[in-house]
Design an enzyme around this catalytic site. Sequence first.
Site, mmCIF file in Angstrom:
data_model
loop_
_atom_site.group_PDB
_atom_site.id
_atom_site.type_symbol
_atom_site.label_atom_id
_atom_site.label_comp_id
_atom_site.label_asym_id
_atom_site.label_seq_id
_atom_site.Cartn_x
_atom_site.Cartn_y
_atom_site.Cartn_z
ATOM 1 N N LEU A 71 9.073 -0.869 4.567
ATOM 2 C CA LEU A 71 7.822 -1.797 4.009
ATOM 3 C C LEU A 71 6.773 -0.864 3.910
ATOM 4 O O LEU A 71 6.521 0.114 4.510
ATOM 5 C CB LEU A 71 7.478 -2.948 4.857
ATOM 6 C CG LEU A 71 8.327 -4.009 5.102
ATOM 7 C CD1 LEU A 71 8.085 -5.033 6.367
ATOM 8 C CD2 LEU A 71 9.006 -4.788 3.918
ATOM 9 N N ASP A 72 5.739 -1.245 2.781
ATOM 10 C CA ASP A 72 4.512 -0.294 2.824
ATOM 11 C C ASP A 72 3.712 -0.576 3.975
ATOM 12 O O ASP A 72 3.933 -1.655 4.529
ATOM 13 C CB ASP A 72 3.805 -0.885 1.668
ATOM 14 C CG ASP A 72 4.520 -0.416 0.116
ATOM 15 O OD1 ASP A 72 5.287 0.351 0.045
ATOM 16 O OD2 ASP A 72 4.189 -1.116 -0.750
ATOM 17 N N ARG A 73 2.823 0.193 4.247
ATOM 18 C CA ARG A 73 2.060 0.204 5.392
ATOM 19 C C ARG A 73 1.028 -1.052 5.272
ATOM 20 O O ARG A 73 1.008 -1.452 6.575
ATOM 21 C CB ARG A 73 1.099 1.512 5.424
ATOM 22 C CG ARG A 73 -0.035 1.681 6.465
ATOM 23 C CD ARG A 73 -0.600 2.722 6.257
ATOM 24 N NE ARG A 73 -1.612 2.812 7.743
ATOM 25 C CZ ARG A 73 -2.515 4.049 7.936
ATOM 26 N NH1 ARG A 73 -2.447 4.899 7.139
ATOM 27 N NH2 ARG A 73 -3.129 3.930 8.965
ATOM 28 N N ARG A 81 4.179 -5.111 -6.175
ATOM 29 C CA ARG A 81 2.822 -4.834 -6.567
ATOM 30 C C ARG A 81 2.570 -4.406 -8.035
ATOM 31 O O ARG A 81 1.603 -5.011 -8.899
ATOM 32 C CB ARG A 81 2.154 -3.889 -5.673
ATOM 33 C CG ARG A 81 2.246 -4.236 -4.165
ATOM 34 C CD ARG A 81 2.237 -3.100 -3.243
ATOM 35 N NE ARG A 81 0.744 -2.423 -3.247
ATOM 36 C CZ ARG A 81 0.349 -1.435 -2.558
ATOM 37 N NH1 ARG A 81 1.204 -0.845 -1.709
ATOM 38 N NH2 ARG A 81 -1.005 -0.889 -2.611
#
Length: 320
Positions: A143-145, A245
């Site tokens: 997962l993205d930060r 995104r």
Amino acid sequence: MKIKDPSVQLISISADEAGQRLDNFLLARLKGVPKSLIYRIVRKGEVRVNKGRVKPEYKLVAADIVRLPPVRVAERETMQLSTKLDKVALLADCILFEDEYLLVLNKPSGIAVHGGSGLDFGIIEALRALRPEARFLELVHRLDRDTSGVLLIAKKRSVLRLLHQQLRLKNMQKDYLALVRGQWPSHCKAIQAPLLKNILQGGERVVKVNSVGKPSETRFKVEERFAQATLVKASPITGRTHQIRVHTLHMGHPIAGDNRYGDREFDLELQGSGLRRLFLHASALCFEHPHLGTSMRVEAPLDDQLRYCLQILRKTSLFL
């Protein structure tokens, strides 16, 4: 400065540990030891497999005997690790499910899943440090930060292989909740737009829709509407970097709080809702248990900040 000097260890590789690279095995085994030191002791021949020198990329096989030399770790580095552990000790409260095969975590926003890109400590390093008795802990996906939510970790190499197979065959369903700008069109059920990843000079990753990029698909469903925003469920079919995104941006509806692909004015409009982070949350994960064969669905609740944001949107004049 005092130096800790553990004795030589001879480790027999189990069938479950077989198949992984030597450097990855050492990184997991020698918790808290700098990566540069690990590569140095391999290069100098201090680490041996079956009494012989090997390269870091050597693939371990069952019954291999790995010699681990005394690794000199400065006490100051140990204290720094302890400080980091204090910051991530709360991860124990984020566990959604755990058995002897896997662990599912509700990852907080703002914490990277692994070290790298200027970060030497992430979720997986934290879990390994918090669980020193664990022989194997590896991320199944990422997962993205700034994205929160369901994160799956394998506790056996055989489990990791089976879960990766589910990912390759697209038998694992991931659902995200995202708050996007404006009114998401009800007819837009899916976005198929190829994505191309670029690495900027500073190492930052930027992804754009580009005809020469990799095929990418995300499915969408409207969950709730507000006057200036829409809460959507996003289910990625492929797993490209920053896929949700960039796909929402491509449709003209960037995600709230996105400092890379978002809309500054939209974010300012939402300040009264208390939102100070990316509103992207991995809300549910469906997969087959790799050992039991049963279907599993694990859901991760929204954190306090995201819940409060939605409550404000519902109660104020933003409500449609």
